[in-house]
Enzyme design. Sequence first.
Site, PDB file in Angstrom:
ATOM      1  CG  ASP A  74     -34.281  83.488  55.306  1.00 15.41           C
ATOM      2  OD1 ASP A  74     -34.328  84.678  55.636  1.00 15.41           O
ATOM      3  OD2 ASP A  74     -33.239  82.931  54.915  1.00 15.41           O
ATOM      4  NE  ARG A  79     -48.209  83.009  58.750  1.00 17.86           N
ATOM      5  CZ  ARG A  79     -48.542  83.448  59.957  1.00 17.86           C
ATOM      6  NH1 ARG A  79     -47.592  83.771  60.835  1.00 17.86           N
ATOM      7  NH2 ARG A  79     -49.803  83.561  60.300  1.00 17.86           N
ATOM      8  CG  ASN A 148     -36.401  82.105  48.650  1.00 16.97           C
ATOM      9  OD1 ASN A 148     -35.978  83.237  48.429  1.00 16.97           O
ATOM     10  ND2 ASN A 148     -36.279  81.526  49.821  1.00 16.97           N
ATOM     11  NE  ARG A 159     -42.386  53.328  42.132  1.00 18.00           N
ATOM     12  CZ  ARG A 159     -42.408  52.148  41.570  1.00 18.00           C
ATOM     13  NH1 ARG A 159     -41.507  51.833  40.646  1.00 18.00           N
ATOM     14  NH2 ARG A 159     -43.323  51.256  41.888  1.00 18.00           N
ATOM     15  CG  ASP A 178     -33.400  62.709  44.132  1.00 18.66           C
ATOM     16  OD1 ASP A 178     -33.770  61.637  43.603  1.00 18.66           O
ATOM     17  OD2 ASP A 178     -32.554  62.764  45.047  1.00 18.66           O
ATOM     18  CB  ALA A 190     -33.136  79.502  49.570  1.00 18.88           C
ATOM     19  CB  SER A 192     -30.892  77.527  44.099  1.00 21.57           C
ATOM     20  OG  SER A 192     -29.886  77.623  43.119  1.00 21.57           O
ATOM     21  CG  PHE A 193     -26.091  77.952  48.822  1.00 21.83           C
ATOM     22  CD1 PHE A 193     -24.925  78.423  48.254  1.00 21.83           C
ATOM     23  CD2 PHE A 193     -26.044  77.450  50.106  1.00 21.83           C
ATOM     24  CE1 PHE A 193     -23.728  78.396  48.954  1.00 21.83           C
ATOM     25  CE2 PHE A 193     -24.855  77.410  50.815  1.00 21.83           C
ATOM     26  CZ  PHE A 193     -23.694  77.884  50.244  1.00 21.83           C
TER      27      PHE A 193
END
Length: 305
Positions: A74, A79, A148, A159, A178, A190, A192-193
């Site tokens: 992927d 790219r 994606n 931080r 985060d 991707a 998100s999963f």
Amino acid sequence: MAERHILVVSHTGRPETLDAAATVCRALVDGGVVPVVPAEDVALVREHLPGIRVETLDEVQLDGLELVIVLGGDGTILRAAELARRSSAPLLGINLGHVGFLAEAERESLEESVRRALDRDYQIEERMTLAVRVKVDTQVVYETWALNEATVEKASRERMLEVVIEVDGRPLSSFGCDGVVMSTPTGSTAYSFSAGGPIVWPSLDAMLLVPLSAHALFARPLVVGPESVFAVEVLDRTQGTGVLWCDGRRTWDLPRGARVIVRRSGTPVRVARLHQGPFTDRLVKKFNLPVTGWRGPADGEGRAS
């Protein structure tokens, strides 16, 4: 008759992938097509193809490309999408990596895939992309896109990032986290999963927002329609700074007060499809999901029309 040009993008860090690129380029030449490779790859590819004509992407007009054959996982497909962004050429992914969710074919069908590319024996599917803009005060300081996801993340490990989420011009929630992932349906399998977001079928026009390790009671994944607009503001109370990543390839530093706006892009990515099987089957295959014991509907009820 005008020459046909097909771009070949491969993961040049792997010898077996370079061998596959050489095999594809030879087959293209034998089929009367001029293989094209990115300029940064041409030296390595030509080492494997002495005496074979190979042009570079700098020598060919992008609108003259017929197809992009992608050899790798992927990451290589992302790219290739970046390289061919200003072209209407569809991407044909042949998985030489691990999961290869964006790929259409596997290593063992390499020769057949190239033959079908030469015969133009494929269908084209359009995948939604995101338009991404960064503003500081009223000034637009950066614009890019994503196939994606666009992710706002903390720049320092120690931080926390303080943000406020906005949907369609209205504030929804603020929290420390985060980061925040804003994804297309294609990207729902991707980053998100991995962050706990839902899988969205690529036939659905939608956008996802998934907080990363948010310190809040309400920090659930969101799914909105294609005309909605997300915004993430880096609050002044943030101790450090943020960073924007798009598809893990394009990045921009976000100072306190920066605002990232994400909406549907008017330019989709075109994907060449060799098989028209259900997306459910792709999920089962790629994730090796257990389906033992399934009998299916005896009367056909439940099948997609």
